[in-house]
Design an enzyme around this catalytic site. Structure first.
Site, PDB file in Angstrom:
ATOM      1  N   ASP A   1       1.080  10.477   3.962  1.00 35.17           N
ATOM      2  CA  ASP A   1       1.665  11.348   4.978  1.00 35.17           C
ATOM      3  C   ASP A   1       0.546  12.157   5.615  1.00 35.17           C
ATOM      4  OD1 ASP A   1       3.862  12.057   6.319  1.00 35.17           O
ATOM      5  OD2 ASP A   1       4.683  13.405   4.806  1.00 35.17           O
TER       6      ASP A   1
ATOM      7  N   TYR B   1      -8.612   7.386   3.901  1.00 37.45           N
ATOM      8  CA  TYR B   1      -8.491   6.027   3.348  1.00 37.45           C
ATOM      9  C   TYR B   1      -8.379   5.046   4.504  1.00 37.45           C
ATOM     10  CZ  TYR B   1      -7.575   7.165  -1.579  1.00 37.45           C
ATOM     11  OH  TYR B   1      -7.694   7.558  -2.876  1.00 37.45           O
TER      12      TYR B   1
ATOM     13  N   LYS C   1       2.141   4.676   1.480  1.00 40.15           N
ATOM     14  CA  LYS C   1       2.129   5.168   2.860  1.00 40.15           C
ATOM     15  C   LYS C   1       1.831   6.661   2.832  1.00 40.15           C
ATOM     16  CE  LYS C   1       4.457   5.119   7.201  1.00 40.15           C
ATOM     17  NZ  LYS C   1       4.218   6.540   7.450  1.00 40.15           N
TER      18      LYS C   1
ATOM     19  N   LYS D   1      10.516   3.290   3.331  1.00 39.11           N
ATOM     20  CA  LYS D   1      10.488   4.738   3.102  1.00 39.11           C
ATOM     21  C   LYS D   1      11.239   5.119   1.837  1.00 39.11           C
ATOM     22  CE  LYS D   1       8.464   6.272   6.916  1.00 39.11           C
ATOM     23  NZ  LYS D   1       8.982   7.290   7.768  1.00 39.11           N
TER      24      LYS D   1
ATOM     25  N   CYS E   1      25.854  26.674  31.364  1.00 42.97           N
ATOM     26  CA  CYS E   1      26.176  26.916  32.776  1.00 42.97           C
ATOM     27  C   CYS E   1      27.644  27.257  32.997  1.00 42.97           C
ATOM     28  CB  CYS E   1      25.772  25.718  33.635  1.00 42.97           C
ATOM     29  SG  CYS E   1      26.825  24.283  33.391  1.00 42.97           S
TER      30      CYS E   1
ATOM     31  N   CYS F   1      30.583  24.816  29.030  1.00 46.09           N
ATOM     32  CA  CYS F   1      29.176  24.593  28.665  1.00 46.09           C
ATOM     33  C   CYS F   1      28.537  25.948  28.303  1.00 46.09           C
ATOM     34  CB  CYS F   1      28.438  23.962  29.847  1.00 46.09           C
ATOM     35  SG  CYS F   1      26.655  23.937  29.638  1.00 46.09           S
TER      36      CYS F   1
ATOM     37  N   GLU G   1       0.843  -1.205   0.000  1.00 43.97           N
ATOM     38  CA  GLU G   1       0.000   0.000   0.000  1.00 43.97           C
ATOM     39  C   GLU G   1       0.874   1.248   0.000  1.00 43.97           C
ATOM     40  OE1 GLU G   1      -2.042  -0.393   3.730  1.00 43.97           O
ATOM     41  OE2 GLU G   1      -3.093  -2.207   3.124  1.00 43.97           O
TER      42      GLU G   1
ATOM     43  N   CYS H   1      28.686  18.333  29.050  1.00 49.89           N
ATOM     44  CA  CYS H   1      28.842  19.297  30.131  1.00 49.89           C
ATOM     45  C   CYS H   1      29.028  18.477  31.400  1.00 49.89           C
ATOM     46  CB  CYS H   1      27.590  20.166  30.231  1.00 49.89           C
ATOM     47  SG  CYS H   1      27.415  20.962  31.826  1.00 49.89           S
TER      48      CYS H   1
ATOM     49  N   CYS I   1      23.398  21.672  35.902  1.00 51.63           N
ATOM     50  CA  CYS I   1      23.336  22.510  34.695  1.00 51.63           C
ATOM     51  C   CYS I   1      21.867  22.724  34.351  1.00 51.63           C
ATOM     52  CB  CYS I   1      24.044  21.808  33.545  1.00 51.63           C
ATOM     53  SG  CYS I   1      23.782  22.618  31.962  1.00 51.63           S
TER      54      CYS I   1
END
Ligand code: 5U1
Length: 674
Positions: free
Chosen positions: A120, A226, A118, A317, A414, A411, A116, A429, A435
Site C-alpha cells: 500500500d 521494492y 500488494k 484484495k 437549490c 433539493c 506478490e 434534483c 442547480c
C-alpha cells in the site's frame, strides 16, 4: 596529504565497498558489517571528497541529498504507459480470471503465476542509463507523471548505480515506494508532539513524503522501495519470465520483495493468498492484498491489456474491515447528475488504516432495506481505497429515540423539486445545470486529474467561481481573466496567474480525456478511451447514431443510448462548440488509423484459435473490428468463421462439430486485404 591519483583509487574502492554493503543490507537483507563500520566508510569517503571536490560524481553514495529545493516538479512522459490492476474481491473472481485466461490462451494446461504481496504505497518509475539512475518519476495518470528524481535518490533502498553485469543500456524499473509501519508510527508520534496534523495512513505518508520540493525532507522520511515491473528496455534483453526478470533485478541491486513466489494454477494463487493473509500482521509494511501475474512473458504479450489494466495480472484484495460506530446524522449530497446521495455523519472511528467520519449510504432503497436510523449503532465497512459504506445496523443497540431517515422533498442546495422515478433507486434534483451543486460537480469533474487535469482548480475555488456567477459551464473557465480571479477570496495576482497558466496548459489534452471530461452519464474513462480509439475524431463520434455506437466493442444499449442522447442535446453541443472555440484541442488519436471506417466484415462474427504467424491475435482482432466485424471468445452457432492458426486449441473441434466455416491464416489475410 594524498596525491589526487591515490585519492581517486581510494574513493573508488570506498564507493564500491559502500555500494556492496548497501546491497547486502537492503537487497539481500544480510549485512556483513556492523552499522558503525558502514558509517566509518561513509565518513572517510565524505572527507576525501571534501578534499578533492573534483572527484565527486552524481552517483557517489554521498550525493543522495541535493541541497537546493525545487520550485515545482517537472513533467515526465511514460513512453510505456504505467498500467493499473484489475481487482478481485473474492475467490470466485480469481477463478473467473484464471478461467478467462485459459479461454483466451486456448489451453487447458495449468498457468504459472508470479504471486506478490500488494504493497500500500505509490508506484514509481526509475530509469537507469548505462547502470546509472537518471530519472525517478511518479505514476501520475499512467502517461504523464512528476519528475521526482531528486527525491527518489534519497532512498537508501534505491541504488544510484546498478551492480553486476548484463543489464540493458536503458532499463526502466518500476515498483512501489512505501513507508514501513514502524516508520509511519514514529513520524505520526513526532507530528503529534509538534502539534502537527498526523498522516491518515502509511500510503498518504509515503506519497506526501515523496512529493516534497525539498528533497532533504524526503531524505528524513523512512521510505523504502521494492521493484515489481519494468517499462522501457533498450540495448539489452530481459529473460522470458516475470520471475526471472525480478531475479535479474535483484542481482543488479534492485530490491524485490522476498515474499514473491512462483505458483501454479488457481490453487497455487489461493494458497499464496491465504499464506499472506495469515502473515499480514507480522509484515513490517502494510499490504492490501496480493497480485497474480502470468509468469511467461510471451503469454502476457498474447493476452495484452484492456484500457488501463493488463489482462495478465490481477490484484486479489483482502476483505474489507468492519467496525461499529454511531450514526449521528444523515445529509444528502447532490452529485454531477443531480443524484441525491445520503451521506452518514459518524462518530469518528479508525478502520482500514484511516480515521473515518463519513460513509455512504448509497440511496434511499438501501437505507430502507437496512432500516438505518439516526442514532443507531452501525457497521462501517472500508476496503482499500473504496469509499467507506454503512454495511448494516446493530438492531440490539437501537436507542428508543432513533429517527427514521426521509428523502427531502426539495433539493438541499437549490430548493428545486426532488424526483424519484418509480422503480429507480436514485432520487434526483430536477433543476439540471441550473442547480449550483450540479454545476459545481460538473466543473470539478471536468477539471479533475483524470479529465482535463487543471492543476490548482480545487473544490473551494470551483465553489467561488460558480457562486460568483463567473462560471456556468466548463467553457466559461477558458474566458476567465486574471482580474476576475485575483478578486476572489484567498487568491492573489500570483495564484491567479498560475491558474490561468494551468487552464491554458489543460486546453492541450487528449481526445479520450476530453470525452471523459464531458461527464456523459455511463461514460467512464474506459468507455471514453474505447470511443476515442474507435472514432478517432469528434466529428465522427458526433455523426454516430445509437445503432452505430452499439457496434463499438463493449458498448451496450444503455451506454449507447446515453451517449446518443447527450450529443442530441443542443445545450451540450453548444458547450462543446464553445470549448473548441476557446482552444481546447488534442492530437489525432494515434490508434484511429487502425480503425478506418470500412465495413467489409460487417455482420460477420469471427473466433480465432492457435498462433498466427503474421500478426498477433490482438492485431487480428483490432483489424476485424476496424472492418466492421465482431470477435467472440468462443465458438457457437452464431460464429461465421473460425480463423485457425498453428497449434489450434479445442475451438477447432467445436467448430467442426457445429459446422462453422474454417479459415486458415492465409485466407484470413486475403479476406482483410480485399
Ligand atoms: N506487487 C505488485 N504491486 N503492483 C502494483 N505488482 C504490481 N504490479 C502493478 C501494480 C500497479 O502493475 C502491473 C501492471 C505492473
Amino acid at each position: 596529504m594524498m596525491t589526487p591519483d591515490v585519492a581517486e583509487r581510494r574513493i573508488q574502492s570506498l564507493r564500491q565497498q559502500i555500494n556492496h554493503h548497501n546491497y547486502l543490507y537492503y537487497v539481500l537483507d544480510s549485512p556483513e558489517i556492523p552499522d558503525s563500520e558502514f558509517d566509518r566508510l561513509m565518513r572517510e569517503l565524505e572527507q576525501l571528497e571534501q578534499q578533492f571536490p573534483q572527484l565527486i560524481t552524481p552517483d557517489s553514495p554521498t550525493q543522495r541529498v541535493g541541497a537546493t529545493p525545487l520550485t515545482e516538479f517537472g513533467e515526465v512522459r511514460h513512453e510505456v504507459p504505467m498500467l493499473s490492476l484489475d481487482n478481485a474481491f473474492d475467490e470466485h473472481e480469481v477463478q473467473e480470471f484464471d478461467r478467462r485466461l485459459h479461454e483466451r490462451l486456448d489451453t487447458s494446461a495449468q498457468i504459472e503465476y508470479t504471486a506478490e504481496p500488494k504493497l500500500d504505497g505509490l508506484a514509481v518509475s526509475l530509469v537507469y542509463e548505462n547502470g546509472v539512475l537518471t530519472r525517478g518519476a511518479t505514476r501520475g495518470d499512467g502517461t504523464l507523471g512528476e519528475d521526482v528524481t531528486q527525491n527518489v535518490r534519497t532512498l537508501l533502498s534505491v541504488p544510484l548505480r546498478l551492480v553486476g553485469t548484463g543489464f540493458p543500456r536503458l532499463l526502466e524499473a518500476r515498483g512501489e515506494i512505501f513507508m514501513p509501519k514502524k516508520g509511519f508510527e514514529m513520524l505520526n508520534a513526532k507530528a503529534e508532539k509538534n502539534h502537527e496534523k498526523p498522516f491518515i495512513n502509511p500510503r498518504n505518508a509515503a506519497a506526501g513524503s515523496l512529493r516534497q520540493l525539498d528533497a532533504r525532507i524526503t531524505a528524513s522520511r523512512p521510505l523504502e522501495f521494492y521493484a515489481y515491473a519494468w517499462g522501457q528496455v533498450e540495448g539489452g534483453r530481459l529473460p522470458e519470465r516475470h520471475s526471472k526478470v525480478l531475479a535479474c533485478f535483484r542481482e543488479w541491486g534492485l530490491r524485490t520483495n522476498p515474499e514473491n513466489r512462483l505458483v501454479i494454477g488457481l490453487e497455487g494463487c489461493l494458497k499464496f493468498y491465504k499464506h499472506m493473509a495469515d502473515k499480514r500482521d507480522q509484515l513490517p509494511y502494510q499490504i492490501d492484498g496480493v497480485v497474480y501475474k502470468v509468469d511467461r512473458l510471451d503469454l502476457q504479450k498474447e493476452l495484452g491489456f484492456v484500457a488501463r489494466a493488463p489482462r495478465w495480472a490481477l490484484a486479489h484484495k483482502f476483505p474489507a474491515e468492519e467496525v461499529m460506530t454511531v450514526l449521528r446524522a444523515v445529509e444528502f449530497q447532490v452529485g454531477r447528475t443531480g443524484a441525491l446521495t445520503p451521506v452518514a455523519r459518524l462518530q469518528p472511528v479508525f478502520v482500514g488504516g484511516a480515521n473515518i467520519s463519513n460513509a455512504t449510504l448509497h440511496n434511499m432503497d438501501e437505507i430502507e432495506r437496512k432500516d438505518v436510523r439516526v442514532g443507531d449503532t452501525v457497521i462501517v465497512r472500508r476496503a482499500g481505497d473504496v469509499i467507506p459504506e454503512v454495511a448494516g445496523v446493530v438492531l440490539a443497540k437501537r436507542p428508543k429515540n432513533a429517527r427514521r431517515v426521509h428523502l427531502p422533498l426539495k433539493c438541499p442546495v437549490c430548493g428545486s423539486k426532488v424526483l424519484r422515478i418509480e422503480g429507480e433507486a436514485v432520487a434526483r434534483c430536477s433543476a439540471g445545470l441550473y442547480c449550483p451543486a450540479q454545476r459545481k460537480e460538473m466543473i470539478r469533474h471536468f477539471a479533475s486529474r483524470r479529465a482535463l487535469d487543471i492543476e490548482g482548480l480545487g473544490e473551494k475555488l470551483v465553489d467561488q467561481l460558480v457562486d460568483a456567477g463567473l462560471v456556468h459551464t466548463p467553457a466559461d473557465l477558458f474566458k476567465l481573466t486574471a482580474k476576475q480571479l485575483a478578486d476572489l477570496e484567498r487568491m492573489g495576482d500570483k495564484s491567479a496567474d498560475n491558474l490561468l497558466q494551468a487552464i491554458n496548459k489543460a486546453s492541450n489534452t487528449t481526445f479520450s480525456r476530453f470525452l471523459y471530461a464531458l461527464g456523459i452519464r455511463e461514460v467512464g474513462e474506459t468507455t471514453a478511451l474505447v470511443l476515442a480509439r474507435h472514432y478517432g475524431s469528434l466529428d465522427a463520434l458526433l455523426a454516430a447514431d445509437q445503432d452505430s455506437l452499439m457496434q463499438v466493442p463493449d458498448i451496450g444499449p444503455v451506454v449507447a443510448a446515453s451517449i446518443a442522447s447527450f450529443f442530441h442535446e443542443p445545450h451540450n453541443l453548444k458547450v462543446i462548440r464553445a470549448l473548441r472555440e476557446s482552444g481546447v484541442r488534442w492530437q489525432q488519436q494515434a490508434d484511429a488509423k487502425k480503425f478506418k471506417h470500412s465495413s467489409i466484415l460487417a455482420g460477420l462474427t469471427f473466433v480465432i484459435t492457435g498462433t498466427l504467424s503474421q500478426m498477433t491475435r490482438d492485431d487480428a482482432k483490432d483489424t476485424i473490428l476496424a472492418l466492421g466485424g465482431k470477435v467472440s471468445g468462443s465458438v457457437s452457432k452464431k460464429t461465421d468463421y473460425l480463423v485457425v492458426g498453428a497449434e489450434p486449441g479445442s475451438k477447432l473441434a467445436e467448430a467442426r462439430r457445429l459446422g462453422v466455416a474454417l479459415m486458415d491464416e492465409q485466407a484470413f489475410l486475403r479476406r482483410i486485404k480485399q
